[in-house]
Design a protein around this motif. Structure first.
Motif, short mmCIF file in Angstrom:
data_model
loop_
_atom_site.label_atom_id
_atom_site.label_comp_id
_atom_site.label_asym_id
_atom_site.label_seq_id
_atom_site.Cartn_x
_atom_site.Cartn_y
_atom_site.Cartn_z
N UNK A 136 11.08 -10.16 3.49
CA UNK A 136 12.04 -11.03 4.17
C UNK A 136 12.73 -11.96 3.19
N UNK A 137 12.01 -12.37 2.15
CA UNK A 137 12.54 -13.32 1.17
C UNK A 137 12.98 -12.61 -0.11
N UNK A 138 13.06 -11.27 -0.06
CA UNK A 138 13.48 -10.51 -1.22
C UNK A 138 12.43 -10.46 -2.31
N UNK A 139 11.16 -10.52 -1.91
CA UNK A 139 10.05 -10.56 -2.87
C UNK A 139 9.08 -9.41 -2.60
N UNK A 140 8.14 -9.23 -3.51
CA UNK A 140 7.04 -8.29 -3.31
C UNK A 140 5.75 -9.08 -3.12
N UNK A 141 4.76 -8.52 -2.44
CA UNK A 141 3.47 -9.21 -2.32
C UNK A 141 2.83 -9.35 -3.70
N UNK A 142 2.38 -10.55 -4.04
CA UNK A 142 1.87 -10.78 -5.39
C UNK A 142 0.67 -11.71 -5.42
N UNK A 143 -0.12 -11.67 -4.34
CA UNK A 143 -1.33 -12.50 -4.28
C UNK A 143 -2.57 -11.64 -4.14
N UNK A 144 -2.62 -10.56 -4.90
CA UNK A 144 -3.82 -9.73 -4.95
C UNK A 144 -3.85 -8.58 -3.97
N UNK A 145 -2.78 -8.34 -3.24
CA UNK A 145 -2.79 -7.29 -2.22
C UNK A 145 -3.14 -5.93 -2.80
N UNK A 146 -2.73 -5.65 -4.04
CA UNK A 146 -3.02 -4.35 -4.65
C UNK A 146 -4.49 -4.20 -5.04
N UNK A 147 -5.24 -5.29 -5.00
CA UNK A 147 -6.68 -5.22 -5.19
C UNK A 147 -7.39 -5.09 -3.85
N UNK A 148 -6.98 -5.89 -2.88
CA UNK A 148 -7.73 -6.01 -1.64
C UNK A 148 -7.40 -4.97 -0.58
N UNK A 149 -6.14 -4.52 -0.51
CA UNK A 149 -5.74 -3.66 0.61
C UNK A 149 -5.98 -2.16 0.39
N UNK A 150 -5.84 -1.60 -0.81
CA UNK A 150 -6.04 -0.16 -0.95
C UNK A 150 -7.38 0.38 -0.44
N UNK A 151 -8.51 -0.33 -0.58
CA UNK A 151 -9.74 0.23 0.00
C UNK A 151 -9.77 0.23 1.53
N UNK A 152 -8.83 -0.47 2.17
CA UNK A 152 -8.88 -0.65 3.62
C UNK A 152 -7.90 0.23 4.37
N UNK A 153 -6.71 0.44 3.83
CA UNK A 153 -5.63 1.06 4.59
C UNK A 153 -4.99 2.19 3.80
N UNK A 154 -4.42 3.15 4.53
CA UNK A 154 -3.71 4.26 3.90
C UNK A 154 -2.47 3.77 3.18
N UNK A 155 -2.13 4.45 2.08
CA UNK A 155 -0.99 4.02 1.27
C UNK A 155 0.31 4.08 2.06
N UNK A 156 0.51 5.12 2.87
CA UNK A 156 1.77 5.22 3.60
C UNK A 156 1.92 4.11 4.62
#
Length: 273
Positions: A144-164
């Motif tokens: 929404x603000x023209x940004x990417x998630x940058x607070x650790x999401x690539x560490x915490x979310x991949x074990x939980x949810x499908x990439x797509x």
């Protein structure tokens, strides 16, 4: 451990941590980032704590970044510093408020109600377990603000949810419910009163052997991904000091007597494999 932005009370070995900016839906300003980081560091070293409940005061868990503050005082105003790491840590300050909960050696349970957007969701993802109201509203909202998630999401979310699924939510910023989040793997379960449910779970955990809980978090977190040899070796490395230790014997006595365990001094956590 109480300040304007975060309050902490510890009772019966459970730390109740609350974001304390209800009038702003617990939006993340510079003071909130600093307070959350300091709180996690203090809890990291508190051996009396056996479980943590993380929640937000008021109607929402956390509405995410306080954009006005970010432009004036925070990450957006100091973008050049984002690649700087905190001393001795793998994170910058903004990543730390989410990633720090992984470094607290005991289980962290996040209670989500109302809004949980952007940085708020990334903080929740740093917890071990998330309990949300079915109608809570969540979003990976940085787009929404023209940004990417940058607070650790690539560490915490991949074990939980499908990439797509993560890609769709990241590209669109779509708001989804707590009930939908369970289906995505982002939320553990729903409850009409997530804070009460989180406290009950924390109390149950706090009644178990504190050594087994701490060693179990390290095992599941450090060996969830990686090669089989590393996982198998870490299992053995963590199990060996537990067998026959005072707290392991106390847990066995509690199981046989059906009485609460009497636990004592903690074992040191072994280093990784």
């Amino acid at each position: 451990m109480t300040n304007d932005r975060v309050t902490v009370t510890i009772e019966d070995h459970v730390a109740d941590v609350r974001l304390n900016r209800a009038d702003k839906h617990n939006g993340l300003d510079t003071q909130m980032f600093q307070a959350l980081h300091e709180t996690a560091l203090e809890l990291r070293g508190n051996e009396d704590v056996r479980a943590v409940v993380l929640s937000g005061e008021g109607k929402s868990f956390c509405a995410g970044l306080d954009v006005q503050d970010a432009f004036q005082n925070g990450a957006l105003a100091n973008a050049a510093s984002l690649e700087d790491r905190l001393e001795g840590e793998p994170t910058n300050l903004y990543q730390a408020v989410a990633y720090d909960w992984r470094t607290v050696p005991v289980p962290v349970i996040c209670a989500i109600q109302g809004i949980c957007f952007g940085g708020g969701l990334q903080i929740a993802l740093g917890a071990d377990i998330r309990i949300a109201t079915p109608d809570s509203k969540l979003s990976i909202m940085e787009i929404k603000w023209g940004l990417v998630p940058d607070m650790g999401l690539l560490v915490t979310l991949p074990p939980l949810a499908r990439q797509d699924v993560v890609k769709e939510l990241t590209y669109t910023g779509r708001v989804f419910s707590g009930e939908e989040a369970v289906g995505y793997g982002i939320v553990t379960r729903t409850d009409a009163d997530p804070l009460t449910a989180a406290k009950a779970l924390a109390a149950e955990i706090a009644g178990k052997s504190p050594d087994a809980i701490r060693f179990g978090k390290k095992l599941l977190q450090d060996a969830w991904e990686g090669d089989d040899a590393t996982k198998l070796l870490l299992e053995s490395k963590l199990q060996r000091p537990l067998i026959g230790s005072p707290n392991q014997m106390a847990a066995s006595m509690a199981a046989m007597s059906k009485q609460p365990g009497e636990y004592g001094e903690l074992l040191p956590l072994p280093d990784g494999v």
